[in-house]
Scaffold this motif. Sequence first.
Motif, short mmCIF file in Angstrom:
data_model
loop_
_atom_site.label_atom_id
_atom_site.label_comp_id
_atom_site.label_asym_id
_atom_site.label_seq_id
_atom_site.Cartn_x
_atom_site.Cartn_y
_atom_site.Cartn_z
N THR A 1 31.73 34.51 35.01
CA THR A 1 31.01 35.70 35.47
C THR A 1 29.95 36.14 34.46
OG1 THR A 1 32.74 36.60 36.85
CG2 THR A 1 31.27 38.20 35.86
N CYS B 1 35.88 32.63 33.69
CA CYS B 1 35.54 32.43 35.10
C CYS B 1 34.04 32.30 35.31
CB CYS B 1 36.09 33.59 35.94
SG CYS B 1 35.22 35.14 35.68
N CYS C 1 31.69 36.08 30.79
CA CYS C 1 33.10 35.69 30.72
C CYS C 1 33.20 34.17 30.64
CB CYS C 1 33.87 36.19 31.94
SG CYS C 1 35.58 35.64 31.97
N CYS D 1 37.99 38.35 36.69
CA CYS D 1 39.24 37.63 36.54
C CYS D 1 40.27 38.44 35.75
CB CYS D 1 39.01 36.27 35.86
SG CYS D 1 38.48 36.40 34.15
N CYS E 1 37.08 41.34 31.70
CA CYS E 1 36.24 40.83 32.77
C CYS E 1 36.73 41.44 34.08
CB CYS E 1 36.34 39.31 32.80
SG CYS E 1 35.55 38.59 34.25
ZN LIG Z 1 36.22 36.42 34.03
#
Ligand SMILES: [Zn+2]
Length: 426
Positions: free
Chosen positions: A371, A369, A366, A350, A347
């Motif tokens: 995303t 986090c 992800c 993060c 990712c």
């Molecule tokens: Zn992430």
Amino acid sequence: MAKQVVTRTYTASIRNQSRVSDDLDSLGFAASKLWNVGRWVCDRVWSEIGHIPGHNELTAYLKSHERYDDLHSQSSQRVLQELAEAFNGWYGKRRNGDTTANPPGYRKHGDEHPRSTVTFKAAGFKLDTKYDRVRLSKGSNLKDYWSDFILCEYQTRPDIYLSTVENVQQVRAVWTGDEWELHFVCKVEIEVSESPGEKTVGIDLGINNFAALAYEDGHAELYPFNCLKQDDYYFSKRIARCDDSNSEQATRLNQKKSRRRTHYFHTLSKHIVQRCVEKGVGTIVVGDLSGIREDEENDEVKDWGKHGNLDLHSWAFDRFTDLLEYKAEMEGISVETVSERDTSKSCSCCGRTRDANRVERGLYVCDDCGTVANADVNGAENIRQKVSPSSPNLSVNRSNGWLAQPSTFLFDKETGAFAPQEQVTS
Ligand SMILES: [Zn+2]
């Protein structure tokens, strides 16, 4: 403006072709024969000890071979070097998961040998720029009683003066299929612009899009396959309709297809460099496609077959990268290649790599986090971060920009240039 010394290759025709072609033929055939001797040695050593000899081993082994003296020693050395490079290229493809790649073959068609390129290094040629002539050394076996060199009268493009060139490093005699021509590999000093800035951009080549770009400020761009695909489809259909795949018509179509592809690469690389200038980018970071995939066991190898019948092999991307480098260099932008290891799995927000993180319909998701990003852009951003790790400041900025849709640029057939998707009508 600043000055920089770069390598350039200039092509020249040979004005006294009929006088020198027999001699050049003998050298071209000799290079093929030496290649074949080297290739045979590779087979033998492989079956004895399970190892394919490298360039130095091959040279040490074949130095005293009769065929080695058909060419100037530096020219012979270069043939064996090319053979070793061809094996290395093959290992690289195998490691990249290309199971259809073949090892370098023998240079032989029945009893005939093709005319291989012959390279002359410093001790093997003598250039006379006053009379546009170059002496190319023969090997001791091919010297006859009156001449130990071939004297070629060359003609370069009208705007190229070899006399002003810093240093001609190599001369290559290349058979074009019809005649011999010369390639002069030179060091030249060029004017380059000041670097447009300090920023970086990451480029991921060839998963779902031809290229995905991630800029340092969070902006991202996609260059889809669309036009390459349409073109490929159109020409493949027309070539398939030819009665004979070796016919003149089929050859012409193939040439046209490859010319159009080259044009596409030129236009795209020029466009990307222009975008970098506009955005103050001083360093372009590209994933190294020929490099070793260290994460083989994860079965996460780039899937070139994904593009259906689009026969775009990794060498096409290498060629594109070369053009990009060449054009970027003139603008004071450097191009760095980095390993693609983990760039599609982790990712970019993060930094975590987890099996649970996944790609769904071209989106990277992800679980850590939260995303959600375009998968190719995520890859491009990871590539960018290998050279320029994000600062804490940047990740704050990114929380606004990162999830934004990347802009898509398409090749506009009307104008022959790349334009934002919404402006392309053809
Ligand atoms: Zn992430």
